[in-house]
Design a protein around this motif. Structure first.
Motif, PDB file in Angstrom:
ATOM      1  N   THR A   1       0.686  -1.372   0.089  1.00 36.96           N
ATOM      2  CA  THR A   1       0.212   0.118  -0.137  1.00 36.96           C
ATOM      3  C   THR A   1       0.728   1.432  -0.003  1.00 36.96           C
ATOM      4  OG1 THR A   1      -0.191  -0.100   2.500  1.00 36.96           O
ATOM      5  CG2 THR A   1      -2.011  -0.883   1.208  1.00 36.96           C
ATOM      6  N   GLY A   2       1.991   1.059   0.116  1.00 34.66           N
ATOM      7  CA  GLY A   2       3.086   2.297   0.331  1.00 34.66           C
ATOM      8  C   GLY A   2       3.033   2.981  -1.263  1.00 34.66           C
TER       9      GLY A   2
ATOM     10  N   GLY B   1       1.872  -2.552   4.963  1.00 36.37           N
ATOM     11  CA  GLY B   1       1.755  -0.862   5.221  1.00 36.37           C
ATOM     12  C   GLY B   1       2.053  -0.466   6.539  1.00 36.37           C
ATOM     13  N   ARG B   2       1.160   0.447   7.032  1.00 36.49           N
ATOM     14  CA  ARG B   2       1.718   0.926   8.342  1.00 36.49           C
ATOM     15  C   ARG B   2       0.413   1.010   9.223  1.00 36.49           C
ATOM     16  NH1 ARG B   2       5.427   1.590   5.324  1.00 36.49           N
ATOM     17  NH2 ARG B   2       7.102   2.893   5.417  1.00 36.49           N
TER      18      ARG B   2
ATOM     19  N   ARG C   1      -5.782   9.607   3.378  1.00 36.03           N
ATOM     20  CA  ARG C   1      -5.753   8.371   3.979  1.00 36.03           C
ATOM     21  C   ARG C   1      -7.232   7.708   4.013  1.00 36.03           C
ATOM     22  NH1 ARG C   1      -1.039   7.263   6.300  1.00 36.03           N
ATOM     23  NH2 ARG C   1      -1.941   5.255   6.706  1.00 36.03           N
TER      24      ARG C   1
ATOM     25  N   ASP D   1       6.261   8.325  10.318  1.00 34.37           N
ATOM     26  CA  ASP D   1       5.294   7.608  10.424  1.00 34.37           C
ATOM     27  C   ASP D   1       4.740   6.999  11.693  1.00 34.37           C
ATOM     28  OD1 ASP D   1       5.284   6.967   7.749  1.00 34.37           O
ATOM     29  OD2 ASP D   1       6.459   5.489   8.013  1.00 34.37           O
TER      30      ASP D   1
ATOM     31  N   TYR E   1       0.593   5.754  -1.650  1.00 39.35           N
ATOM     32  CA  TYR E   1       0.961   6.829  -1.365  1.00 39.35           C
ATOM     33  C   TYR E   1       1.994   7.385  -2.040  1.00 39.35           C
ATOM     34  CZ  TYR E   1      -2.048   5.988   2.682  1.00 39.35           C
ATOM     35  OH  TYR E   1      -3.121   5.613   3.387  1.00 39.35           O
ATOM     36  N   ARG E   2       3.075   6.735  -2.549  1.00 45.44           N
ATOM     37  CA  ARG E   2       3.980   7.124  -3.529  1.00 45.44           C
ATOM     38  C   ARG E   2       3.553   7.610  -4.640  1.00 45.44           C
ATOM     39  NH1 ARG E   2       9.593   5.373  -2.423  1.00 45.44           N
ATOM     40  NH2 ARG E   2       9.644   4.325  -0.302  1.00 45.44           N
TER      41      ARG E   2
ATOM     42  N   ARG F   1      11.965   8.740   8.293  1.00 43.79           N
ATOM     43  CA  ARG F   1      10.733   8.087   7.846  1.00 43.79           C
ATOM     44  C   ARG F   1      10.220   7.462   8.897  1.00 43.79           C
ATOM     45  NH1 ARG F   1      11.470   5.795   2.792  1.00 43.79           N
ATOM     46  NH2 ARG F   1       9.652   4.569   2.978  1.00 43.79           N
TER      47      ARG F   1
ATOM     48  N   ARG G   1      10.078   4.875  -6.791  1.00 43.76           N
ATOM     49  CA  ARG G   1      11.203   4.392  -5.703  1.00 43.76           C
ATOM     50  C   ARG G   1      12.252   5.298  -5.457  1.00 43.76           C
ATOM     51  NH1 ARG G   1       9.191   1.411  -2.527  1.00 43.76           N
ATOM     52  NH2 ARG G   1       7.274   0.846  -3.771  1.00 43.76           N
TER      53      ARG G   1
ATOM     54  N   SER H   1       6.736  11.214   0.400  1.00 47.97           N
ATOM     55  CA  SER H   1       5.461  10.755   0.807  1.00 47.97           C
ATOM     56  C   SER H   1       4.865  10.858   2.290  1.00 47.97           C
ATOM     57  CB  SER H   1       5.678   9.262   0.404  1.00 47.97           C
ATOM     58  OG  SER H   1       6.701   8.715   1.014  1.00 47.97           O
ATOM     59  N   SER H   2       6.016  11.032   3.108  1.00 45.84           N
ATOM     60  CA  SER H   2       5.314  11.252   4.655  1.00 45.84           C
ATOM     61  C   SER H   2       4.359  12.250   4.724  1.00 45.84           C
ATOM     62  CB  SER H   2       6.608  11.569   5.263  1.00 45.84           C
ATOM     63  OG  SER H   2       7.424  10.536   5.529  1.00 45.84           O
TER      64      SER H   2
ATOM     65  N   ARG I   1       2.785  10.745  13.364  1.00 45.33           N
ATOM     66  CA  ARG I   1       1.571  11.137  12.557  1.00 45.33           C
ATOM     67  C   ARG I   1       0.277  11.068  13.341  1.00 45.33           C
ATOM     68  NH1 ARG I   1       1.922   7.694   7.937  1.00 45.33           N
ATOM     69  NH2 ARG I   1       0.693   6.109   9.095  1.00 45.33           N
TER      70      ARG I   1
HETATM   71  O1   DC Z   1       6.286   1.607   2.567  1.00 41.46           O
HETATM   72  P1   DC Z   1       6.840   2.653   1.782  1.00 41.46           P
HETATM   73  O2   DC Z   1       7.963   3.351   2.358  1.00 41.46           O
HETATM   74  O3   DC Z   1       6.930   2.499   0.542  1.00 41.46           O
HETATM   75  O4   DC Z   1       5.530   3.893   2.115  1.00 41.46           O
HETATM   76  C1   DC Z   1       5.619   5.061   1.504  1.00 41.46           C
HETATM   77  C2   DC Z   1       4.954   5.959   2.364  1.00 41.46           C
HETATM   78  O5   DC Z   1       3.713   5.785   2.801  1.00 41.46           O
HETATM   79  C3   DC Z   1       5.756   6.137   3.936  1.00 41.46           C
HETATM   80  O6   DC Z   1       5.768   7.738   4.047  1.00 41.46           O
HETATM   81  C4   DC Z   1       4.670   5.599   4.696  1.00 41.46           C
HETATM   82  C5   DC Z   1       3.342   5.789   4.140  1.00 41.46           C
HETATM   83  N1   DC Z   1       2.485   4.678   4.135  1.00 41.46           N
HETATM   84  C6   DC Z   1       1.440   4.817   5.012  1.00 41.46           C
HETATM   85  O7   DC Z   1       1.379   6.006   5.669  1.00 41.46           O
HETATM   86  N2   DC Z   1       0.426   3.903   5.092  1.00 41.46           N
HETATM   87  C7   DC Z   1       0.349   2.695   4.502  1.00 41.46           C
HETATM   88  N3   DC Z   1      -0.350   1.798   4.702  1.00 41.46           N
HETATM   89  C8   DC Z   1       1.673   2.353   3.779  1.00 41.46           C
HETATM   90  C9   DC Z   1       2.409   3.557   3.461  1.00 41.46           C
END
Ligand code: DC
Length: 219
Positions: free
Chosen positions: A27-28, A123-124, A103, A178, A31-32, A174, A85, A93-94, A181
């Protein structure tokens, strides 16, 4: 599956998905992809309404490529995986990931993708927020030095010049973004299987997960 940057979630997630006959989604990438488009259009990333309007105006598709288990992100018909990438997209992306409306938008997309089950999503906030009722939750962790070393080796292998200290600093920034937030920060779900992969290779991590999943589901 959730965890900090550079912990190997994508590699592990794909190994697990392949073994289970599931699909996989990072899922990153979403956002990217939005960050990349916003930068390309010269938007102010702090303008939350403009970035959300951009997300809503794009056509989002998720398709497997080259027979892989991963559903890759396509925006307005274009595969974005290679372009998103670079460090500029990663660092910016943060800010996009802290946008409440964005979101909510991404969460809707993710829930739609997971509706039929049979998917490993990483993801996160996947286990804490997007799928609080997931059949199985994993939180993957590793020390900052190990994560920086893995990223360094990856870049070197790809023939990209890399600075170990800079990589470590970028990962720390990062992590901080994360974790601090306000909306759906990175956190361990109370019922997640937590694996510290600092001293394990990613195949060992995948094996551990598969064993636990099979034990939990009677097979
Ligand atoms: O996993 P990544 O580094 O490719 O994620 C890119 C950005 O997206 C990073 O800032 C974290 C955010 N992200 C998020 O907030 N929630 C998710 N489910 C996946 C990624």
């Amino acid at each position: 599956m959730d965890g900090p940057a550079g912990v190997g979630k994508s590699t592990v997630g794909q190994l697990v998905a392949k073994e289970l006959g599931y699909r996989f989604i990072n899922t990153g990438e979403m956002y990217r992809a939005l960050t990349w488009k916003a930068l390309e259009r010269g938007l102010d990333l702090a303008d939350e309404a403009a970035v959300l309007a951009l997300a809503e105006s794009l056509k989002w598709d998720f398709k497997a490529v080259d027979g892989g288990v991963a559903l890759k992100t396509f925006v307005d018909g274009e595969g974005v995986s290679a372009r998103i990438r670079d460090e500029r997209v990663g660092a910016n992306s943060s800010l996009v990931a802290a946008n409440r409306g964005v979101r909510r938008f991404m969460c809707r997309l993710q829930r739609r993708l997971g509706r039929g089950g049979g998917i490993v999503m990483e993801g996160r906030d996947i286990a804490t927020h997007v799928f609080p009722d997931a059949d199985f939750k994993i939180y993957l962790d590793a020390s900052i030095d190990e994560r920086a070393a893995r990223r360094y080796r990856q870049l070197k292998a790809a023939g990209v010049a890399a600075d170990r200290q800079k990589i470590k600093e970028a990962i720390l920034t990062r992590d901080l973004n994360d974790l601090k937030r306000k909306i759906n920060p990175l956190a361990q779900a109370a019922d997640a299987l937590v694996i510290d992969s600092t001293r394990l290779n990613l195949h060992q991590v995948a094996d551990r997960i598969l064993k636990a999943v099979r034990a939990a589901h009677g097979g």
